[in-house]
Motif scaffolding. Structure first.
Motif, PDB file in Angstrom:
ATOM      1  N   SER A   1       0.847  -1.193   0.000  1.00 57.93           N
ATOM      2  CA  SER A   1       0.000   0.000   0.000  1.00 57.93           C
ATOM      3  C   SER A   1       0.878   1.237   0.000  1.00 57.93           C
ATOM      4  CB  SER A   1      -0.913   0.024   1.232  1.00 57.93           C
ATOM      5  OG  SER A   1      -1.857  -1.018   1.186  1.00 57.93           O
ATOM      6  N   GLY A   2       0.338   2.297  -0.551  1.00 58.11           N
ATOM      7  CA  GLY A   2       1.059   3.556  -0.582  1.00 58.11           C
ATOM      8  C   GLY A   2       0.206   4.697  -0.071  1.00 58.11           C
ATOM      9  N   ARG A   3       0.871   5.707   0.453  1.00 63.01           N
ATOM     10  CA  ARG A   3       0.220   6.945   0.860  1.00 63.01           C
ATOM     11  C   ARG A   3       1.007   8.105   0.262  1.00 63.01           C
ATOM     12  NH1 ARG A   3      -2.668   3.415   1.854  1.00 63.01           N
ATOM     13  NH2 ARG A   3      -3.842   2.954   3.776  1.00 63.01           N
TER      14      ARG A   3
ATOM     15  N   LEU B   1       3.911  -3.682 -12.881  1.00 64.76           N
ATOM     16  CA  LEU B   1       3.034  -4.143 -11.807  1.00 64.76           C
ATOM     17  C   LEU B   1       2.133  -5.272 -12.283  1.00 64.76           C
ATOM     18  CD1 LEU B   1       1.935  -0.632 -10.474  1.00 64.76           C
ATOM     19  CD2 LEU B   1       3.881  -2.020  -9.708  1.00 64.76           C
ATOM     20  N   ILE B   2       1.754  -6.128 -11.342  1.00 66.82           N
ATOM     21  CA  ILE B   2       0.774  -7.176 -11.644  1.00 66.82           C
ATOM     22  C   ILE B   2      -0.615  -6.569 -11.661  1.00 66.82           C
ATOM     23  CG2 ILE B   2      -0.224  -9.351 -10.842  1.00 66.82           C
ATOM     24  CD1 ILE B   2       2.483  -9.919  -9.477  1.00 66.82           C
ATOM     25  N   LYS B   3      -0.890  -5.737 -10.666  1.00 69.53           N
ATOM     26  CA  LYS B   3      -2.154  -5.009 -10.610  1.00 69.53           C
ATOM     27  C   LYS B   3      -1.984  -3.826  -9.673  1.00 69.53           C
ATOM     28  CE  LYS B   3      -4.123  -7.981  -6.988  1.00 69.53           C
ATOM     29  NZ  LYS B   3      -5.274  -8.804  -6.578  1.00 69.53           N
ATOM     30  N   HIS B   4      -2.891  -2.884  -9.792  1.00 68.41           N
ATOM     31  CA  HIS B   4      -2.856  -1.702  -8.925  1.00 68.41           C
ATOM     32  C   HIS B   4      -4.219  -1.036  -8.938  1.00 68.41           C
ATOM     33  CE1 HIS B   4      -2.896   1.350 -12.181  1.00 68.41           C
ATOM     34  NE2 HIS B   4      -2.314   0.393 -12.870  1.00 68.41           N
ATOM     35  N   GLY B   5      -4.446  -0.164  -7.970  1.00 67.20           N
ATOM     36  CA  GLY B   5      -5.696   0.579  -7.901  1.00 67.20           C
ATOM     37  C   GLY B   5      -5.670   1.534  -6.732  1.00 67.20           C
TER      38      GLY B   5
ATOM     39  N   LEU C   1      -0.927   9.556  -6.459  1.00 67.41           N
ATOM     40  CA  LEU C   1      -0.297   8.251  -6.371  1.00 67.41           C
ATOM     41  C   LEU C   1      -0.910   7.251  -7.346  1.00 67.41           C
ATOM     42  CD1 LEU C   1       1.846   6.594  -4.924  1.00 67.41           C
ATOM     43  CD2 LEU C   1       0.168   6.074  -3.146  1.00 67.41           C
ATOM     44  N   ALA C   2      -2.226   7.306  -7.517  1.00 67.90           N
ATOM     45  CA  ALA C   2      -2.879   6.386  -8.459  1.00 67.90           C
ATOM     46  C   ALA C   2      -2.386   6.621  -9.882  1.00 67.90           C
ATOM     47  CB  ALA C   2      -4.394   6.549  -8.383  1.00 67.90           C
ATOM     48  N   ALA C   3      -2.223   7.891 -10.256  1.00 69.59           N
ATOM     49  CA  ALA C   3      -1.719   8.212 -11.594  1.00 69.59           C
ATOM     50  C   ALA C   3      -0.272   7.751 -11.755  1.00 69.59           C
ATOM     51  CB  ALA C   3      -1.823   9.714 -11.841  1.00 69.59           C
ATOM     52  N   ALA C   4       0.518   7.846 -10.671  1.00 63.83           N
ATOM     53  CA  ALA C   4       1.913   7.400 -10.726  1.00 63.83           C
ATOM     54  C   ALA C   4       1.999   5.898 -10.940  1.00 63.83           C
ATOM     55  CB  ALA C   4       2.632   7.797  -9.437  1.00 63.83           C
ATOM     56  N   LEU C   5       1.129   5.138 -10.251  1.00 70.82           N
ATOM     57  CA  LEU C   5       1.119   3.689 -10.441  1.00 70.82           C
ATOM     58  C   LEU C   5       0.655   3.323 -11.849  1.00 70.82           C
ATOM     59  CD1 LEU C   5      -0.313   2.405  -7.027  1.00 70.82           C
ATOM     60  CD2 LEU C   5       2.070   2.558  -7.751  1.00 70.82           C
TER      61      LEU C   5
ATOM     62  N   ALA D   1      -3.245   4.118  -2.345  1.00 69.08           N
ATOM     63  CA  ALA D   1      -3.360   3.125  -3.410  1.00 69.08           C
ATOM     64  C   ALA D   1      -2.750   1.807  -2.968  1.00 69.08           C
ATOM     65  CB  ALA D   1      -2.680   3.630  -4.685  1.00 69.08           C
ATOM     66  N   GLY D   2      -3.104   0.738  -3.683  1.00 66.61           N
ATOM     67  CA  GLY D   2      -2.559  -0.578  -3.420  1.00 66.61           C
ATOM     68  C   GLY D   2      -1.995  -1.174  -4.697  1.00 66.61           C
ATOM     69  N   LEU D   3      -1.116  -2.159  -4.550  1.00 67.44           N
ATOM     70  CA  LEU D   3      -0.481  -2.757  -5.721  1.00 67.44           C
ATOM     71  C   LEU D   3       0.048  -4.137  -5.411  1.00 67.44           C
ATOM     72  CD1 LEU D   3       3.128  -1.420  -6.144  1.00 67.44           C
ATOM     73  CD2 LEU D   3       1.685  -0.652  -4.271  1.00 67.44           C
ATOM     74  N   ALA D   4       0.305  -4.896  -6.473  1.00 64.45           N
ATOM     75  CA  ALA D   4       1.006  -6.174  -6.394  1.00 64.45           C
ATOM     76  C   ALA D   4       2.108  -6.146  -7.444  1.00 64.45           C
ATOM     77  CB  ALA D   4       0.048  -7.332  -6.646  1.00 64.45           C
TER      78      ALA D   4
END
Length: 472
Positions: free
Chosen positions: A294-296, A314-318, A303-307, A324-327
């Motif tokens: 997770s990110g803050r 990335l495998i996935k993000h949102g 942050l969502a736009a950066a991911l 935001a969260g990611l794998a």
């Protein structure tokens, strides 16, 4: 309803979550709440299986969008899309969107004279809307401000049994404000999903039994204490890791990872690292080839736009702009760190990396009476987008007395005066091991708060900054 297990099924509308959901809850219509805006394959699978899909979400929409039967997301701006329902103005969280959907369905049901719709009182769910809106850190403006205001009134006048028990077990003093929701109630509700399963929190909010609600509230309180200890251990490790490697000029985004960290609390740890280093921070962990995290973020960095810009790694993000969260595959973490910092160099200006404490006015200690507090109360509810006013007082004579509070004395409570007025109580959360200044001529920056205990009202100050005449 079905709540995915974040540890076993991952976040959101994953294929594994769908399979388990349909096995236990066969359905012809699936309503995905707070997820689904980037779940292209999952939505396609459901529709191919003859299941209608409605997405109700406020997170970032992927470039290649899923095509559900109805898509309710404030971030959809393409007005030519007939399958989309649009929300304009300030962003609603999914609790707010769910309320809007329920409101619309009740209205349609009444117009069609369907049985039961006239008897449904939508005001009875306003407390849940307030909880979700404050906990999800969306701006308290426009509709959000109205929804939270009415929801807070219901919480304070007629709390459901579960909330009443949670207020009691958390030792929250009345009246409950957005502050108490954010720091007392929401952490306990979230502790269930972070460490085990969110069903305990759901059961607490749905039960009408005082006995069951008391039992569940105590379970959540125990879980929350466990969450705090796990979080503190990880935070200490993450802080040391960041402190050793941090470069003020080169590290615009911190990406920290370690095998074995509990993924249920890494978002909270990220928030603390952001507080300490004032950099967008992503915390990752896992026990195999794939890490989740997770990110803050900080103000001014989406942050969502950066991911999304780094999605090939990335495998996935949102998520959204501030969380935001990611794998990610472990082998890609170093490359990802470089890529997101490169993106940050193009989008963050240097002034955004300097934390600013905005002061609304300088006042005198004598101004702080109950009438002053009543005027401040009229600006509530406070939160993201509508922060509590911040004031400065200069030339205080000294700290009269103080005491440490909380586990290991990490909080500080002290009393001040200017030699003319009565002593005034000041609370500093997470003061830590810093020395308590004893010199004269103090200046403090604070938020005034109204504290009510056993019918007695008094003003106390939440400390934001303090300096002595020597600037320490």
């Amino acid at each position: 309803f079905y709540i995915p297990d974040r540890f076993d099924e991952g976040y959101g509308l994953s294929m594994k979550a769908i399979a388990n959901c349909l096995k236990s809850k066969p359905c012809k219509v699936l309503l995905a709440v707070d997820c689904g805006s980037s779940s292209v394959d999952s939505v396609s699978f459901l529709k191919a299986s003859g299941i209608s899909v409605v997405i109700l979400d406020h997170h970032q929409v992927s470039d290649k969008r899923p095509v559900p039967d109805a898509f309710v997301n404030p971030k959809i701006l393409n007005k030519s899309d007939n399958n989309a329902i649009f929300a304009h103005g300030v962003e609603l969280c999914s609790a707010g969107l769910a309320f809007k959907l329920v409101h619309a369905l009740v209205k349609k049901g009444r117009q069609a004279k369907l049985p039961g719709f006239d008897d449904f009182d939508i005001r009875e769910i306003m407390d849940l809307v307030a909880l979700g809106t404050v906990a999800d850190l969306v701006e308290l403006k426009n509709d959000n401000r109205i929804l939270v205001n009415y929801g807070m009134q219901r919480i304070n006048k007629k709390p459901r049994p579960g909330l009443g028990s949670l207020i009691q077990v958390s030792r929250t003093n009345a009246p409950v404000s957005t502050y108490e929701i954010a720091f007392h109630l929401a952490p306990r509700l979230n502790a269930a999903g972070r460490l085990k399963t969110a069903y305990t929190a759901i059961e607490l909010l749905l039960t009408n039994s005082p006995e069951i609600s008391a039992k569940l509230a105590n379970e959540l309180d125990v879980l929350n204490r466990s969450r705090q200890q796990i979080e503190e251990d990880i935070y200490k490790q993450a802080y040391e890791m960041a402190e050793k490697s941090f470069s003020k000029d080169n590290d615009l985004v911190l990406v920290l990872h370690k095998k074995g960290w509990h993924v249920g609390v890494v978002g909270i740890v990220a928030s603390k690292i952001v507080r300490d280093f004032y950099r967008p921070t992503i915390i990752l962990s896992g026990d195999g080839e794939v890490y989740h995290g997770s990110g803050r973020s900080i103000e001014g960095f989406d942050l969502a736009a950066a991911l999304e810009n780094c999605k090939d790694l990335l495998i996935k993000h949102g998520g959204h702009s501030q969380a935001a969260g990611l794998a990610i595959h472990v082998k890609n973490i170093d490359t990802f760190r470089s890529a997101i910092n490169k993106y940050a160099q193009m989008t963050i200006t240097k002034d955004k990396l300097i934390p600013q404490l905005k002061i609304d006015a300088q006042i005198d200690l004598a101004d702080l009476d109950l009438n002053f507090s009543d005027q401040i109360e009229r600006f509530k509810p406070f939160g993201i987008g509508n922060p509590a006013p911040v004031f400065l007082i200069r030339n205080l004579s000294k700290i009269v007395k103080y005491r440490k509070l909380g586990q290991n004395g990490k909080h500080l409570c002290f009393w001040i005066n200017n030699g003319l007025s009565k002593d005034l109580k000041v609370i500093s959360w997470n003061w830590g091991e810093k020395p308590v200044p004893h010199g004269g001529n103090l200046s403090i920056v604070f938020e005034p708060q109204l504290n009510e205990y056993r019918g007695i009202k008094e003003i106390q100050l939440r400390l934001l900054d303090l300096v002595t005449e020597k600037g320490s």
